[in-house]
Design an enzyme around this catalytic site. Structure first.
Site, PDB file in Angstrom:
ATOM      1  N   GLY A  64      38.447  41.816  33.897  1.00  0.00           N
ATOM      2  CA  GLY A  64      39.074  42.562  34.981  1.00  0.00           C
ATOM      3  C   GLY A  64      39.471  41.620  36.114  1.00  0.00           C
ATOM      4  CB  SER A  65      37.520  40.086  38.869  1.00  0.00           C
ATOM      5  OG  SER A  65      37.140  41.320  39.431  1.00  0.00           O
ATOM      6  CG  PHE A  74      51.330  45.430  35.184  1.00  0.00           C
ATOM      7  CD1 PHE A  74      52.325  44.457  35.218  1.00  0.00           C
ATOM      8  CD2 PHE A  74      50.041  45.067  35.560  1.00  0.00           C
ATOM      9  CE1 PHE A  74      52.043  43.149  35.624  1.00  0.00           C
ATOM     10  CE2 PHE A  74      49.747  43.765  35.962  1.00  0.00           C
ATOM     11  CZ  PHE A  74      50.753  42.807  35.995  1.00  0.00           C
ATOM     12  CD  GLU A 120      48.044  46.081  42.127  1.00  0.00           C
ATOM     13  OE1 GLU A 120      48.084  44.837  42.134  1.00  0.00           O
ATOM     14  OE2 GLU A 120      48.907  46.800  41.607  1.00  0.00           O
ATOM     15  CG  ASP A 132      33.206  41.994  46.183  1.00  0.00           C
ATOM     16  OD1 ASP A 132      32.934  42.256  47.369  1.00  0.00           O
ATOM     17  OD2 ASP A 132      32.604  42.505  45.210  1.00  0.00           O
ATOM     18  CB  ALA A 161      51.462  45.853  43.069  1.00  0.00           C
ATOM     19  NE  ARG A 162      46.310  41.460  44.153  1.00  0.00           N
ATOM     20  CZ  ARG A 162      45.875  40.292  43.689  1.00  0.00           C
ATOM     21  NH1 ARG A 162      46.308  39.155  44.257  1.00  0.00           N
ATOM     22  NH2 ARG A 162      45.035  40.226  42.688  1.00  0.00           N
ATOM     23  CB  THR A 192      42.695  45.347  33.648  1.00  0.00           C
ATOM     24  OG1 THR A 192      43.164  45.067  34.960  1.00  0.00           O
ATOM     25  CG2 THR A 192      41.178  45.468  33.640  1.00  0.00           C
TER      26      THR A 192
HETATM   27  P1  TGC Z   1      44.119  30.264  39.550  1.00  0.00           P
HETATM   28  O1  TGC Z   1      43.669  29.055  38.755  1.00  0.00           O
HETATM   29  O2  TGC Z   1      43.797  30.347  40.980  1.00  0.00           O
HETATM   30  O3  TGC Z   1      45.705  30.442  39.373  1.00  0.00           O
HETATM   31  C1  TGC Z   1      46.351  30.377  38.121  1.00  0.00           C
HETATM   32  C2  TGC Z   1      47.826  30.184  38.386  1.00  0.00           C
HETATM   33  O4  TGC Z   1      48.339  31.313  39.067  1.00  0.00           O
HETATM   34  C3  TGC Z   1      48.865  30.927  40.359  1.00  0.00           C
HETATM   35  N1  TGC Z   1      48.490  31.977  41.294  1.00  0.00           N
HETATM   36  C4  TGC Z   1      49.388  32.853  41.775  1.00  0.00           C
HETATM   37  N2  TGC Z   1      50.711  32.946  41.593  1.00  0.00           N
HETATM   38  C5  TGC Z   1      51.346  33.948  42.219  1.00  0.00           C
HETATM   39  N3  TGC Z   1      50.696  34.831  42.996  1.00  0.00           N
HETATM   40  C6  TGC Z   1      49.367  34.777  43.198  1.00  0.00           C
HETATM   41  N4  TGC Z   1      48.750  35.687  43.954  1.00  0.00           N
HETATM   42  C7  TGC Z   1      48.649  33.752  42.574  1.00  0.00           C
HETATM   43  N5  TGC Z   1      47.333  33.382  42.540  1.00  0.00           N
HETATM   44  C8  TGC Z   1      47.268  32.297  41.759  1.00  0.00           C
HETATM   45  C9  TGC Z   1      48.197  29.604  40.658  1.00  0.00           C
HETATM   46  O5  TGC Z   1      48.969  28.865  41.567  1.00  0.00           O
HETATM   47  C10 TGC Z   1      48.137  28.995  39.281  1.00  0.00           C
HETATM   48  O6  TGC Z   1      49.448  28.557  38.970  1.00  0.00           O
HETATM   49  P2  TGC Z   1      49.679  27.233  38.068  1.00  0.00           P
HETATM   50  O7  TGC Z   1      51.154  27.037  38.041  1.00  0.00           O
HETATM   51  O8  TGC Z   1      48.919  26.131  38.746  1.00  0.00           O
HETATM   52  O9  TGC Z   1      49.098  27.564  36.714  1.00  0.00           O
HETATM   53  O10 TGC Z   1      43.589  31.542  38.770  1.00  0.00           O
HETATM   54  P3  TGC Z   1      42.106  32.039  38.529  1.00  0.00           P
HETATM   55  O11 TGC Z   1      41.967  32.282  37.068  1.00  0.00           O
HETATM   56  O12 TGC Z   1      41.108  31.121  39.186  1.00  0.00           O
HETATM   57  O13 TGC Z   1      42.106  33.473  39.245  1.00  0.00           O
HETATM   58  C11 TGC Z   1      42.300  33.615  40.616  1.00  0.00           C
HETATM   59  C12 TGC Z   1      42.082  35.096  41.025  1.00  0.00           C
HETATM   60  C13 TGC Z   1      40.623  35.495  40.831  1.00  0.00           C
HETATM   61  C14 TGC Z   1      42.427  35.176  42.495  1.00  0.00           C
HETATM   62  C15 TGC Z   1      43.004  36.018  40.204  1.00  0.00           C
HETATM   63  O14 TGC Z   1      42.700  35.999  38.875  1.00  0.00           O
HETATM   64  C16 TGC Z   1      42.980  37.436  40.671  1.00  0.00           C
HETATM   65  O15 TGC Z   1      43.748  37.804  41.564  1.00  0.00           O
HETATM   66  N6  TGC Z   1      42.143  38.345  40.068  1.00  0.00           N
HETATM   67  C17 TGC Z   1      42.178  39.777  40.341  1.00  0.00           C
HETATM   68  C18 TGC Z   1      42.815  40.511  39.168  1.00  0.00           C
HETATM   69  C19 TGC Z   1      43.644  41.672  39.614  1.00  0.00           C
HETATM   70  O16 TGC Z   1      44.022  41.839  40.744  1.00  0.00           O
HETATM   71  N7  TGC Z   1      44.007  42.506  38.652  1.00  0.00           N
HETATM   72  C20 TGC Z   1      44.868  43.625  38.929  1.00  0.00           C
HETATM   73  C21 TGC Z   1      45.354  44.258  37.646  1.00  0.00           C
HETATM   74  S1  TGC Z   1      46.784  45.293  37.851  1.00  0.00           S
HETATM   75  C22 TGC Z   1      46.223  46.626  38.693  1.00  0.00           C
HETATM   76  O17 TGC Z   1      45.142  46.719  39.137  1.00  0.00           O
HETATM   77  C23 TGC Z   1      47.214  47.700  38.878  1.00  0.00           C
HETATM   78  S2  TGC Z   1      46.679  49.069  39.767  1.00  0.00           S
HETATM   79  C24 TGC Z   1      48.059  49.966  39.634  1.00  0.00           C
HETATM   80  C25 TGC Z   1      48.221  51.097  40.579  1.00  0.00           C
HETATM   81  O18 TGC Z   1      48.690  50.888  41.722  1.00  0.00           O
HETATM   82  O19 TGC Z   1      47.941  52.234  40.129  1.00  0.00           O
HETATM   83  P1  FAD Z   2      34.886  43.436  37.360  1.00  0.00           P
HETATM   84  O1  FAD Z   2      35.855  42.310  37.354  1.00  0.00           O
HETATM   85  O2  FAD Z   2      33.947  43.554  36.220  1.00  0.00           O
HETATM   86  O3  FAD Z   2      34.066  43.366  38.712  1.00  0.00           O
HETATM   87  C1  FAD Z   2      32.835  44.078  38.897  1.00  0.00           C
HETATM   88  C2  FAD Z   2      32.266  43.678  40.259  1.00  0.00           C
HETATM   89  O4  FAD Z   2      32.014  42.258  40.267  1.00  0.00           O
HETATM   90  C3  FAD Z   2      33.221  43.963  41.406  1.00  0.00           C
HETATM   91  O5  FAD Z   2      32.494  44.407  42.523  1.00  0.00           O
HETATM   92  C4  FAD Z   2      33.841  42.597  41.700  1.00  0.00           C
HETATM   93  O6  FAD Z   2      34.252  42.467  43.048  1.00  0.00           O
HETATM   94  C5  FAD Z   2      32.671  41.673  41.385  1.00  0.00           C
HETATM   95  N1  FAD Z   2      33.130  40.318  41.022  1.00  0.00           N
HETATM   96  C6  FAD Z   2      33.908  39.955  39.973  1.00  0.00           C
HETATM   97  N2  FAD Z   2      34.133  38.638  40.001  1.00  0.00           N
HETATM   98  C7  FAD Z   2      33.500  38.158  41.101  1.00  0.00           C
HETATM   99  C8  FAD Z   2      33.379  36.861  41.691  1.00  0.00           C
HETATM  100  N3  FAD Z   2      33.986  35.792  41.172  1.00  0.00           N
HETATM  101  N4  FAD Z   2      32.652  36.751  42.812  1.00  0.00           N
HETATM  102  C9  FAD Z   2      32.051  37.835  43.377  1.00  0.00           C
HETATM  103  N5  FAD Z   2      32.117  39.070  42.866  1.00  0.00           N
HETATM  104  C10 FAD Z   2      32.849  39.234  41.744  1.00  0.00           C
HETATM  105  N6  FAD Z   2      44.741  47.150  35.687  1.00  0.00           N
HETATM  106  C11 FAD Z   2      45.943  46.872  35.115  1.00  0.00           C
HETATM  107  O7  FAD Z   2      46.138  45.822  34.532  1.00  0.00           O
HETATM  108  N7  FAD Z   2      46.967  47.763  35.199  1.00  0.00           N
HETATM  109  C12 FAD Z   2      46.851  48.961  35.820  1.00  0.00           C
HETATM  110  O8  FAD Z   2      47.813  49.730  35.891  1.00  0.00           O
HETATM  111  C13 FAD Z   2      45.584  49.287  36.408  1.00  0.00           C
HETATM  112  N8  FAD Z   2      45.399  50.506  36.987  1.00  0.00           N
HETATM  113  C14 FAD Z   2      44.149  50.864  37.411  1.00  0.00           C
HETATM  114  C15 FAD Z   2      43.928  52.171  37.845  1.00  0.00           C
HETATM  115  C16 FAD Z   2      42.647  52.567  38.244  1.00  0.00           C
HETATM  116  C17 FAD Z   2      42.413  53.984  38.662  1.00  0.00           C
HETATM  117  C18 FAD Z   2      41.602  51.620  38.278  1.00  0.00           C
HETATM  118  C19 FAD Z   2      40.240  52.010  38.765  1.00  0.00           C
HETATM  119  C20 FAD Z   2      41.823  50.333  37.838  1.00  0.00           C
HETATM  120  C21 FAD Z   2      43.084  49.942  37.382  1.00  0.00           C
HETATM  121  N9  FAD Z   2      43.315  48.657  36.866  1.00  0.00           N
HETATM  122  C22 FAD Z   2      44.535  48.337  36.315  1.00  0.00           C
HETATM  123  C23 FAD Z   2      42.208  47.722  36.704  1.00  0.00           C
HETATM  124  C24 FAD Z   2      41.789  47.003  37.978  1.00  0.00           C
HETATM  125  O9  FAD Z   2      42.717  46.049  38.354  1.00  0.00           O
HETATM  126  C25 FAD Z   2      40.407  46.401  37.737  1.00  0.00           C
HETATM  127  O10 FAD Z   2      39.498  47.477  37.691  1.00  0.00           O
HETATM  128  C26 FAD Z   2      40.017  45.396  38.798  1.00  0.00           C
HETATM  129  O11 FAD Z   2      40.823  44.240  38.724  1.00  0.00           O
HETATM  130  C27 FAD Z   2      38.526  44.988  38.686  1.00  0.00           C
HETATM  131  O12 FAD Z   2      38.180  44.689  37.377  1.00  0.00           O
HETATM  132  P2  FAD Z   2      36.880  45.366  36.716  1.00  0.00           P
HETATM  133  O13 FAD Z   2      36.959  46.820  36.943  1.00  0.00           O
HETATM  134  O14 FAD Z   2      36.797  44.879  35.320  1.00  0.00           O
HETATM  135  O15 FAD Z   2      35.664  44.831  37.556  1.00  0.00           O
END
Ligand code: TGC
Ligand code: FAD
Length: 408
Positions: free
Chosen positions: A160-161, A152, A387, A391, A266-267, A155
């Protein structure tokens, strides 16, 4: 229930019941919240982890290799897509069963749970929820058995965030799409057959694609040098003028809510998984504390060690109740992203603290690979970051409490 098999820690003159062969105490009778199906599913996964993961995981972790031979077995035990309907190859189970599967897998290792999380929640879930009937029939059964491995890509190197600012782009070329961009930190990317990738169109609208391994211009280099999740593959996805057939777009979702909905699933699983990692640390520490003697008595008899164990048991119990409630709400379609964020944030932090505290109970032995704490601790540093970071989940909870978003 204790199974009477023991392992021997050669450095010490004591025998320690293997963590893998021990069913932990259920201090608050949480088991009564689960039905028979939940308990059967949990036991089956626990048995498999004991049999197939525990004996090899330290070695794979040291080698920084994913035990790929386990993928087929994971398919056989139903670790992939447990809540996906049977007609698409899933098991049609509820979300508490899914959670318990994640708990037991992460009792083994966060990397093994990651494999199942990505396959289930980040690959099968979007295809099931947003895919066409043809896409579902083509991909889901093979993902369920492990014949296909998925990844998937959300990022990016600079996003990232804040995935809403992604720069991966696609252009509509009439009879196909042209895709360009790069994703980073992608679990399973180097071994994936199927890539779920999120990209923006020329108007900036986010869409999802199902890419197949081998497409021209699609590569997935591995990321090296991780001290965390060493038994899990992490890599990039590089897309250079990838010609994507029109039927590879996920037709039924547009916007950031597409990928974020997958993250909810996933979360949720991670919140359960963290409980498993914490339980594994607690079990190993309790047994050690009861057997290890200093100053003429078991270290479990000292108040300072009891404090660590009692607090760990309390926190695990609270975490179990949080995810159980989250599971009930998810089964009823009432779990909000904010509920899930609170559970993920609390439980992963809880597990990390327990890994640190329980490691200390073992003294020097705690830093070795005879015990799981250091491996869990290092793994959980990724889990608390991916995920959504710790923060970001606090900010989601803060927004839910106040009605004011504080991300930007
Ligand atoms: P925002 O303006 O709040 O929302 C945009 C649109 O998305 C909707 N929405 C959601 N929908 C479903 N579920 C949620 N949790 C949702 N959160 C928001 C929202 O309603 C809106 O919809 P619409 O129809 O109005 O357009 O978005 P934002 O740009 O301000 O961002 C909010 C924020 C920071 C919370 C979000 O971007 C976020 O969660 N950031 C963190 C990124 C993250 O978690 N990345 C993970 C990547 S994948 C990964 O890490 C896999 S690890 C894999 C493993 O297990 O090994
Ligand atoms: P950044 O977004 O650069 O954040 C750096 C620091 O700034 C963090 O401490 C964060 O909390 C802080 N920060 C950021 N924004 C704010 C804010 N608004 N306010 C306060 N503090 C803030 N992603 C995928 O898409 N698919 C995957 O399968 C996947 N697998 C992963 C596997 C591993 C082992 C790891 C480590 C990561 C994986 N990720 C994946 C990516 C993961 O989701 C990102 O690392 C995560 O979302 C954070 O993004 P970043 O590392 O760019 O940190």
């Amino acid at each position: 229930m204790k199974i009477n098999l023991i392992i021997f820690a050669p450095q010490l003159n004591i025998t320690i019941m293997s963590a893998s062969l021990y069913n932990p105490p259920d201090h608050f009778l949480v088991d009564e919240l689960y039905n028979d199906e939940h308990k059967i599913v949990r036991q089956a996964i626990r048995d498999w982890v004991n049999r197939s993961v525990k004996p090899v995981i330290e070695e794979y972790c040291e080698k920084a290799q994913f035990p790929i031979h386990l993928v087929k077995e994971m398919g056989e035990i139903g670790a992939f897509g447990p809540f996906i309907p049977v007609e698409y190859g899933g098991a049609g189970l509820d979300h508490i069963s899914y959670g318990l599967i994640m708990q037991e897998l992460e009792r083994g290792d966060s990397g093994i749970r990651s494999m199942a999380s990505v396959q289930t929640s980040l690959v099968m879930y979007p295809i099931f929820s947003f895919g066409s009937e043809e896409q579902k029939r083509k991909y889901l059964p093979k993902l369920a058995t492990g014949e296909f491995i998925g990844c998937f890509g959300l990022t990016e190197p600079n996003h990232g965030s804040d995935p809403g600012s992604m720069t991966t782009r696609f252009k509509d070329m009439g009879d196909h799409y042209l895709l360009n961009g790069a994703k980073m930190w992608i679990t399973n990317s180097t071994i994936a057959d199927v890539f779920i990738v999120w990209a923006k169109d020329e108007q900036g609208v986010i869409r999802g694609f199902i890419l197949d391994k081998g497409m021209k211009g699609l590569t997935a280099p591995e990321t090296h040098g991780k001290w965390s999740l060493r038994a899990s593959v992490t890599g990039e996805i590089v897309m250079e003028d990838v010609v994507v057939p029109k039927d590879a777009i996920l037709p039924n979702v547009k916007g950031l809510k597409g990928p974020l909905s997958c993250l909810n699933s996933a979360r949720y699983g991670i919140a359960w998984g963290a409980v498993g990692a914490a339980m594994d640390c607690y079990d190993a520490a309790l047994r050690y504390a009861l057997e290890r003697k200093q100053f003429g008595k078991p270290i479990a008899a000292f108040q300072l060690q009891q404090k660590k164990l009692a607090e760990a048991l309390t926190e695990i119990t609270k975490a179990q109740l949080l995810v159980w409630r989250c599971g009930v709400l998810r089964n009823e379609g009432r779990a909000t992203p904010a509920h899930i964020s609170m559970a993920k944030r609390n439980n992963v932090h809880m597990a990390l603290e327990i890994a640190r505290e329980t490691r200390q109970i073992l003294g020097a032995m705690g830093i070795t690979n005879d015990f799981p704490m250091m491996r869990h601790m290092m793994n959980l540093e990724s889990v608390i970051t991916y995920e959504g970071t710790h923060d970001i989940h606090l900010l989601i909870t803060g927004e839910s409490a106040t009605g004011i978003g504080a991300y930007k």
